[in-house]
Design an enzyme around this catalytic site. Structure first.
Site, PDB file in Angstrom:
ATOM      1  N   LEU A 511       4.229  -1.354  -5.853  1.00 30.86           N
ATOM      2  CA  LEU A 511       5.210  -1.647  -4.799  1.00 30.86           C
ATOM      3  C   LEU A 511       4.531  -1.675  -3.446  1.00 30.86           C
ATOM      4  CD1 LEU A 511       8.059   0.762  -5.919  1.00 30.86           C
ATOM      5  CD2 LEU A 511       8.073  -1.714  -6.096  1.00 30.86           C
ATOM      6  N   GLY A 512       3.484  -0.903  -3.323  1.00 35.42           N
ATOM      7  CA  GLY A 512       2.797  -0.848  -2.037  1.00 35.42           C
ATOM      8  C   GLY A 512       1.552  -0.023  -2.190  1.00 35.42           C
ATOM      9  N   GLY A 514      -0.622   2.686  -0.277  1.00 32.33           N
ATOM     10  CA  GLY A 514      -0.595   3.548   0.900  1.00 32.33           C
ATOM     11  C   GLY A 514      -1.927   4.205   1.136  1.00 32.33           C
ATOM     12  N   GLY A 515      -1.983   4.946   2.206  1.00 37.20           N
ATOM     13  CA  GLY A 515      -3.198   5.673   2.512  1.00 37.20           C
ATOM     14  C   GLY A 515      -3.555   6.669   1.421  1.00 37.20           C
ATOM     15  N   PHE A 516      -2.561   7.136   0.708  1.00 41.54           N
ATOM     16  CA  PHE A 516      -2.821   8.142  -0.309  1.00 41.54           C
ATOM     17  C   PHE A 516      -2.979   7.538  -1.696  1.00 41.54           C
ATOM     18  CE2 PHE A 516      -0.054  10.995   2.492  1.00 41.54           C
ATOM     19  CZ  PHE A 516      -1.135  11.286   3.293  1.00 41.54           C
ATOM     20  N   GLY A 517      -2.744   6.255  -1.810  1.00 39.67           N
ATOM     21  CA  GLY A 517      -2.843   5.632  -3.123  1.00 39.67           C
ATOM     22  C   GLY A 517      -1.641   4.743  -3.359  1.00 39.67           C
ATOM     23  N   PRO A 518      -1.649   4.018  -4.471  1.00 40.36           N
ATOM     24  CA  PRO A 518      -0.588   3.044  -4.729  1.00 40.36           C
ATOM     25  C   PRO A 518       0.720   3.696  -5.161  1.00 40.36           C
ATOM     26  CG  PRO A 518      -2.158   3.094  -6.538  1.00 40.36           C
ATOM     27  CD  PRO A 518      -2.689   4.021  -5.496  1.00 40.36           C
ATOM     28  N   VAL A 519       1.786   2.952  -4.920  1.00 39.00           N
ATOM     29  CA  VAL A 519       3.103   3.365  -5.411  1.00 39.00           C
ATOM     30  C   VAL A 519       3.558   2.314  -6.418  1.00 39.00           C
ATOM     31  CG1 VAL A 519       5.482   3.882  -4.797  1.00 39.00           C
ATOM     32  CG2 VAL A 519       3.650   4.437  -3.206  1.00 39.00           C
ATOM     33  N   ASP A 630       6.213  14.049  10.444  1.00 42.00           N
ATOM     34  CA  ASP A 630       5.758  12.661  10.386  1.00 42.00           C
ATOM     35  C   ASP A 630       6.943  11.719  10.241  1.00 42.00           C
ATOM     36  OD1 ASP A 630       3.943  10.629  10.506  1.00 42.00           O
ATOM     37  OD2 ASP A 630       3.333  10.748   8.410  1.00 42.00           O
TER      38      ASP A 630
END
Ligand code: NAG
Ligand code: NAG
Ligand code: NAG
Ligand code: NAG
Ligand code: NAG
Ligand code: NAG
Ligand code: NAG
Ligand code: NAG
Ligand code: NAG
Length: 822
Positions: A511-512, A514-519, A630
């Site tokens: 789905l996206g 991110g900075g922390f890894g994929p979703v 955040d």
């Protein structure tokens, strides 16, 4: 009358002609202290004088460390009667020996002297004790009898049994307001003494039963500093005090206004106070988490309760116990009988001893005598020696169920307790000793506010989900703990279930990123859609942030917060499973040309209100009180009905729990949304969230990003621009073109004003979330905002971003905000 005239004269003389300040060593009826003067202790360790707490104009009489560059007040006289700025002040002794603080001519504060003595004098001792003495040097009053929020060596907690004086600590109302707050720490002496930290009527934390070896349960004390604890229990007093072996080390313990006991040590090299301990530390420190005959232990991120032993005790209500609801506690499998020879004792070790409210003690008894005494009395449930420093002497008997125990180690103050058992139970082999092996170890259950999460270490994850119908019906929930009657449904996710649901983490389901890894989007067998955040192995969201997010979000249940369905750690795989949001995050609507057309004013206002409710819940839930840290458009997801849901708790902090970093060196967050005091000094509070909320409101109204905002005529960011336009009375010019036909002017104006109130420079001026709800509902007139903290549109000076959020990066493309489908 005559006296009044003299005073008036004196005051006018002092007030208008005083042009120097003095350091006195004594105050008497003829030697007095006025503003600017100080009373200094023998060798200059402490001084007494007038001070203003940071950022306030109120004046107080107080005592602080003279040699420490950071003004640290340990005692305040007139905490509840601040003196206005620029008022003529005078501290002197008036007959018959009363130390009195005058403002102009009225008495603001006076010592509670009960004996009459002429020619008394007041001196400040090097311990920080302000002492009023008569001519024979007899003490007639001392500040150490009237503690405020700070405990230093030489002070006592407890009671003078002869005079009835009680020594206890009371927090300030806030860090700027020394008026008495609602947090106290006091000795409880109904049975054997212990100390309890209470907020109003609620016990937050209980220290261990007193012992010469421990500071009321502060056993995790940094042992490189040798603290000495002294208890006195005799006919004239029951008290507790402490000192340091190295008396040159400056230390203080204080009860702060958010309900923590903090222990601080002054570090000369860095010229800073260093926090050495803050209590309560964790859920196991929370008073009576596990209830009767159970002990609390911590395993990684989880806390769990277990009956004292699994053979002799059973949960009172096994069904709810299995689900992690420990409110019933445990009971003996075989009840006790009140018959000679029918009972014996089993020893349990490494425990924090139970609450001593219903106890009897005799510290001269040996343990054998203690046992005999307990055997004699049918209502006696257990005995122990709380103070092992007494060479085998010391006896406490418990007459009620054993409450508030936690597992600990001997080095950390773990004690032995002998619990009365039916004879038939005495030679049952306890399972607790042969745990492990083939035994499947249940690592959780973690219970928080009625939400629970149960895991089995070998597989992946089991999650319990509450039905939340009553919350939906009410529209908002202010206190999760009110909802414990809700039904609980268990769902298990295993790693392979998740792998299957996401087609082996197929890239087409992403789905996206991110900075922390994929979703990933996933579909469970029964057809339910989920969003899976798979933290990249190299992600900067480390195990800590991961645990943090899991802990926080499972504790939170509100319709304006995204719901975590489960989590999973296997090897170095870390997964978070969320409810799937068919719509995207808010930023993909408000900042996009076409999508923004979908958001008419009514929807936007509803979103603003929803975020307000979600944030209010975070801030006000009395058990947790979370600062999100955040908050931003990309962390607001929208469901199919366009209801907002706050997501991404990777940076959230609870400040009810074991918080030690209200001041953080690792400023993490997102540019454009960070309050100045947070970005610059790392200070965060509820009001830093309020700031971010204000930015968000302005963004929703204007459809513009605060960061990256440009204007042909000036270099201000969105906040600065909004402030200028507001001051010119043209607020409506700010609105997004796409709501031009749908907006409701009073609501828009109110939202803009609320937004500006939230981004005010001074955190104290920003309203809290509960007043925000009222303001947005149009109840009452809004205050005028003051100058906001707006940056000229350039890089702020700071900051190392620890969350993988890069200053220059887009607001999109991080964390779980991409859960939304496309
Ligand atoms: C002090 O009190 C007198 C009498 O009440 C009053 O006239 C005077 O203005 C006061 N002075 C200050 C500085 O408050
Ligand atoms: C002064 O003493 C009286 C009686 O002992 C007590 O009621 C009162 O609260 C005390 N005041 C202060 C400020 O401690
Ligand atoms: C007490 O003070 C008064 C005047 O302030 C003085 O006359 C008297 O001698 C003093 N008494 C003693 C015992 O010092
Ligand atoms: C104990 O305190 C010393 C000095 O402040 C510090 O260097 C050390 O790291 C601390 N140890 C622990 C375990 O906190
Ligand atoms: C109680 O202990 C304190 C402190 O050790 C001592 O000063 C006091 O005299 C003792 N009182 C009695 C009655 O023993
Ligand atoms: C138990 O036995 C002792 C002496 O044998 C007696 O004094 C006591 O009253 C008995 N207690 C009960 C509860 O029977
Ligand atoms: C406390 O125990 C001692 C030793 O057994 C005994 O001499 C003393 O009488 C006991 N005191 C009370 C109040 O029971
Ligand atoms: C047992 O102890 C309780 C609490 O101290 C007391 O009220 C009761 O009288 C005792 N019973 C006997 C038989 O000593
Ligand atoms: C109270 O102490 C905790 C933990 O040390 C800290 O996080 C919090 O900010 C403190 N509150 C105040 C008002 O100082």
């Amino acid at each position: 009358m005559e006296r009044a005239v003299v005073f008036l004269l004196l005051f006018s003389l002092l007030f208008f002609h005083k042009n120097h300040t003095a350091e006195l060593d004594v105050v008497s009826d003829s030697r007095f202290l006025t503003e600017g003067d100080t009373l200094v202790s023998e060798t200059g360790v402490f001084e007494l004088g007038f001070f203003r707490p940071d950022n306030t104009k109120n004046i107080y009489l107080g005592i602080w460390y003279k040699k420490i560059p950071v003004k640290t007040v340990i005692w305040v006289a007139n905490g509840d009667r601040p003196l206005p700025d620029a008022s003529p002040l005078l501290l002197k002794i008036v007959d018959p020996g009363v130390l009195t603080l005058f403002n102009n001519m009225s008495t603001i504060w006076s010592s509670n002297t009960s004996t009459i003595s002429r020619n008394a004098t007041a001196k400040l001792h090097d311990t920080g004790n302000l002492v009023l003495m008569d001519l024979n040097k007899k003490i007639i009053w001392q500040s150490f009898d009237f503690l405020i929020d700070t405990f230093v060596p030489g002070m006592k907690i407890g009671r003078n049994l002869l005079t009835g004086t009680e020594w206890h600590l009371t927090s300030w109302k806030s860090s700027q307001d020394p008026a008495p707050g609602d947090i106290t720490m006091r000795a409880h002496m109904l049975g054997y003494p212990d100390s309890k930290l209470t907020q109003g009527d609620m016990v937050r934390y209980r220290g261990d039963p007193w012992s010469n070896l421990q500071f009321t349960g502060i056993s995790a004390y940094n042992s490189s500093l040798s603290f000495r604890y002294m208890i006195v229990i005799n006919e004239s007093e029951m008290s507790f005090s402490y000192s340091l072996d190295d008396s040159s080390i400056i230390s203080r313990i204080c009860v702060n206004s958010s309900g923590q006991i903090e222990s601080w040590v002054w570090v000369d090299n860095s010229r800073k106070w260093q926090l050495s301990l803050s209590l309560p530390r964790d859920m196991c420190d929370v008073y009576n988490t596990c209830n009767a005959y159970a002990s609390c232990s911590l395993d990684m991120i989880q806390q769990s309760c277990a009956c004292l032993d699994e053979k002799r005790f059973i949960p009172k209500n096994e069904k709810s116990w299995g689900r992690g609801d420990w409110s019933g506690g445990c009971v003996r499998r075989t009840p006790l009988e009140c018959k000679n020879g029918s009972v014996g004792f089993i020893k349990y070790s490494n425990l924090k001893l139970p609450d001593t409210e219903h106890t009897w003690f005799n510290m001269s008894m040996s343990l054998d005598e203690c046992e005999a005494q307990c055997l004699k009395n049918c209502t006696c449930m257990a005995y122990a020696n709380p103070d092992t420093s007494l060479k085998g002497r010391g006896c406490v008997l418990w007459f009620n169920d054993l409450l508030d125990m936690r597992a600990t180690t001997q080095g950390n103050g773990g004690k032995e307790i002998f619990v009365k058992m039916a004879s038939s139970e005495l030679d049952v082999q306890s399972t607790s000793k042969k745990k492990g092996g083939a035994h499947i170890k249940i690592i959780l259950p973690l219970i928080v506010s009625g939400v629970l999460l149960i895991g089995i270490s070998s597989t992946c994850l089991l999650y319990a989900q509450r039905k939340r119908s009553n919350i939906h019906a009410r529209g908002e929930s202010l206190n999760a703990s009110q909802n414990n009657e809700e039904a609980i449904h268990l769902t298990m996710f295993s790693f392979s279930t998740i792998a299957t649901a996401t087609e082996n983490f197929s890239t087409k389901n992403i789905l996206g990123e991110g900075g922390f890894g994929p979703v990933y989007k996933g579909v469970l067998e029964e057809g339910r859609q989920i969003a899976v955040k798979r933290l990249s192995k190299t992600s900067s969201q480390g195990v800590d942030e991961f645990k943090n997010e899991v802990i926080f979000i499972t504790k939170l249940q509100h319709r304006n917060l995204v719901k975590l369905l489960g989590s999973c750690i296997r090897g170095d795989e870390k997964l978070l499973i969320y409810e799937y949001m068919p719509n995207k995050s808010l930023d993909s609507f408000i900042f996009a040309k076409t999508e923004s057309m979908l958001l008419d004013w009514a929807t936007r206002f509803n979103i603003i209100k929803g975020i307000t409710h979600g944030l209010l819940y975070l801030h006000r839930d009395s058990r947790l009180r979370i600062i999100h840290r955040d908050l931003k458009a990309s962390n607001i997801l929208v469901d199919q009905d366009m209801n907002p849901k706050i997501s991404d708790f990777g940076l959230a902090r609870s400040f009810g729990g074991n918080e030690t970093h209200a001041n953080t060196r690792r400023v993490a967050g997102t540019y454009g949304y960070m309050a100045p005091e947070y970005a610059l000094d790392g200070r965060f509070s509820l009001k830093t969230d309020v700031f971010s909320f204000g930015v968000l409101v302005l963004e929703i109204v204007t459809g513009k990003k605060n960061r990256g905002f440009t204007h042909p005529e000036h270099a201000n960011n969105l906040i600065g621009h909004a402030w200028d336009v507001y001051n010119e009375g043209r607020s409506l010019d700010l609105i997004d073109a796409s709501i031009a036909s749908s907006f409701n002017p009073p609501e828009v104006l109110r939202s803009i004003q609320v937004g500006l109130l939230c981004v005010q420079q001074n955190a104290r001026d920003r309203p809290n979330m509960s007043s925000m709800v009222l303001m947005l509902n149009g109840e009452g007139a809004l205050p005028q905002p003051k100058q906001p903290a707006f940056y000229i549109n350039s890089e702020p000076l700071v900051v190392e971003s620890s969350s993988g959020i890069h200053p220059g990066g887009s607001i999109n493309g991080i964390t779980i905000s991409e859960i939304g489908g496309r």
